[in-house]
Scaffold this active site. Structure first.
Site, PDB file in Angstrom:
ATOM      1  N   TYR A  53       0.857  -1.186   0.000  1.00 45.62           N
ATOM      2  CA  TYR A  53       0.000   0.000   0.000  1.00 45.62           C
ATOM      3  C   TYR A  53       0.897   1.242   0.000  1.00 45.62           C
ATOM      4  O   TYR A  53       1.691   1.455   0.916  1.00 45.62           O
ATOM      5  CB  TYR A  53      -0.918   0.031   1.211  1.00 45.62           C
ATOM      6  N   SER A 207     -13.782  -3.982   0.944  1.00 49.33           N
ATOM      7  CA  SER A 207     -14.765  -3.294   0.085  1.00 49.33           C
ATOM      8  C   SER A 207     -16.208  -3.625   0.469  1.00 49.33           C
ATOM      9  O   SER A 207     -17.021  -3.995  -0.382  1.00 49.33           O
ATOM     10  CB  SER A 207     -14.523  -3.647  -1.390  1.00 49.33           C
ATOM     11  N   PRO A 208     -16.569  -3.523   1.761  1.00 50.35           N
ATOM     12  CA  PRO A 208     -17.923  -3.878   2.177  1.00 50.35           C
ATOM     13  C   PRO A 208     -19.003  -2.946   1.641  1.00 50.35           C
ATOM     14  O   PRO A 208     -20.193  -3.286   1.687  1.00 50.35           O
ATOM     15  CB  PRO A 208     -17.843  -3.785   3.709  1.00 50.35           C
ATOM     16  N   LEU A 209     -18.589  -1.786   1.114  1.00 44.03           N
ATOM     17  CA  LEU A 209     -19.546  -0.848   0.530  1.00 44.03           C
ATOM     18  C   LEU A 209     -19.534  -0.922  -0.997  1.00 44.03           C
ATOM     19  O   LEU A 209     -19.893   0.041  -1.675  1.00 44.03           O
ATOM     20  CB  LEU A 209     -19.238   0.577   1.000  1.00 44.03           C
ATOM     21  N   GLY A 216     -24.465   5.153  -2.627  1.00 44.41           N
ATOM     22  CA  GLY A 216     -25.429   5.865  -3.458  1.00 44.41           C
ATOM     23  C   GLY A 216     -24.866   7.066  -4.183  1.00 44.41           C
ATOM     24  O   GLY A 216     -25.577   7.706  -4.972  1.00 44.41           O
ATOM     25  N   LYS A 217     -23.587   7.358  -3.967  1.00 42.73           N
ATOM     26  CA  LYS A 217     -23.048   8.585  -4.570  1.00 42.73           C
ATOM     27  C   LYS A 217     -22.839   8.471  -6.077  1.00 42.73           C
ATOM     28  O   LYS A 217     -22.620   9.477  -6.748  1.00 42.73           O
ATOM     29  CB  LYS A 217     -21.738   8.977  -3.890  1.00 42.73           C
TER      30      LYS A 217
END
Length: 327
Positions: A53, A207-209, A216-217
């Site tokens: 990273y 990446s749970p979203l 929603g963006k």
């Protein structure tokens, strides 16, 4: 924040983890400090990073912040090794590479040990028992407290975990596996998650979203200041911008409206409370985003909402992923 056991081990971690994928790259020292402080003050303990990273800068930045901002003993630091910047060999699971990488990680982090050391991905060019021996050496030498995997398929995870369990007291039990898991990516439910639950390995969803899409963006357009608009991460977000994903995002938004909360909280609560899940890893861009995510601590989704989200996002499972006698 509630603490959970990591797999079938004595290690307890916060049920939300903080990811550092963008640290040292698009997240500078000031923003990283704000993120870590907000996370710690909310009771968060699990901070996940990797040696690649920011080409090592994420680990270095985390180490600097631990030295002057947050007591080392208050954090569960997890890092990874095995990814290599080689176009001909993406992963190196050899014992030599892994242990050398661990020593370099410890130096950047400014610590004598990491709480959780993970093999970043499966290396088909190295015998699996050699890769796993590196985990045993790391734990027995005190450089790592616990060991886990990342991005291993179902059969790879089952083989590795079973090998480790075959010699109790000699080999290190696998504590965790880190895999992408969200309402937009439920592939782990086919084999990885059942194997993990059966073998006592805790799942850490990345990446749970849905790479940010479930907030929603991206419903109407890609915001200019979003990750989906950045040169580095646009290809990462793009696969989840199709019509099928849009229907799931709409369902999450509808559920959020009904619960007087946000799509972010609904999507995060859904994956956090799935069987076998220990702690979703959140990669917030700033303290405001992280604060919004951490507010999910008080939210539990009603059963009917969970069933509706399950239905709209249900992956196609055919032979041999389901009982063949039912086909």
């Amino acid at each position: 924040m509630e603490q959970r056991h990591l797999g079938r081990t004595g290690l307890r971690v916060s049920r939300i983890g903080l990811g550092t994928l963008t640290w040292g790259r698009s997240t500078d020292e000031h923003d990283a400090a704000d993120l870590l402080k907000v996370f710690w003050e909310a009771g968060g303990t699990l901070v996940d990073t990797a040696d690649v990273y920011g080409d090592g800068d994420a680990e270095y930045l985390l180490g600097q912040l631990c030295e002057r901002l947050i007591p080392r003993r208050d954090l569960v630091i997890a890092t990874k090794a095995g990814s290599v910047p080689d176009p001909y060999r993406r992963f190196d699971g050899s014992r030599g590479h892994l242990l050398t990488a661990l020593d370099a990680s410890l130096e950047r982090l400014g610590t004598d040990y990491v709480d959780l050391w993970q093999v970043h991905a499966f290396d088909p060019e190295t015998p699996l028992d050699e890769t796993l021996q590196a985990l045993d050496i790391a734990v027995s030498s005190g450089r790592a407290r616990y060991a886990g995997l990342s991005n291993f398929s179902g059969w790879q995870l089952a083989k590795a975990a079973t090998w480790q369990l075959a010699a109790p007291g000699v080999r290190t039990r696998l504590a965790s596996t880190q895999m992408e898991y969200s309402l937009l990516q439920r592939g782990v439910e086919r084999e990885v998650l059942p194997a993990a639950v059966d073998l006592g390995v805790g799942l850490l969803p990345s990446s749970p979203l849905g790479r940010g899409v479930l907030t929603g963006k991206y419903r109407r357009a890609t915001p200019a200041d979003s990750r989906g608009a950045s040169e580095q991460l646009a290809p990462f977000v793009a696969p989840y911008l199709d019509d099928a994903a849009g229907r799931i995002v709409d369902a999450v938004a509808t559920a959020a409206d009904g619960l007087a909360t946000t799509p972010l909280e609904v999507a995060l609560a859904w994956v956090r409370d799935r069987p076998g899940v220990v702690a979703p890893i959140i990669g917030a861009r700033n303290a405001q985003q992280l604060t919004a995510a951490l507010s999910v601590e008080t939210l539990s989704l009603p059963d009917e909402i969970c069933r509706a989200l399950d239905d709209v996002s249900e992956p196609v499972h055919r032979y041999p992923d389901q009982d063949w006698t039912e086909l």
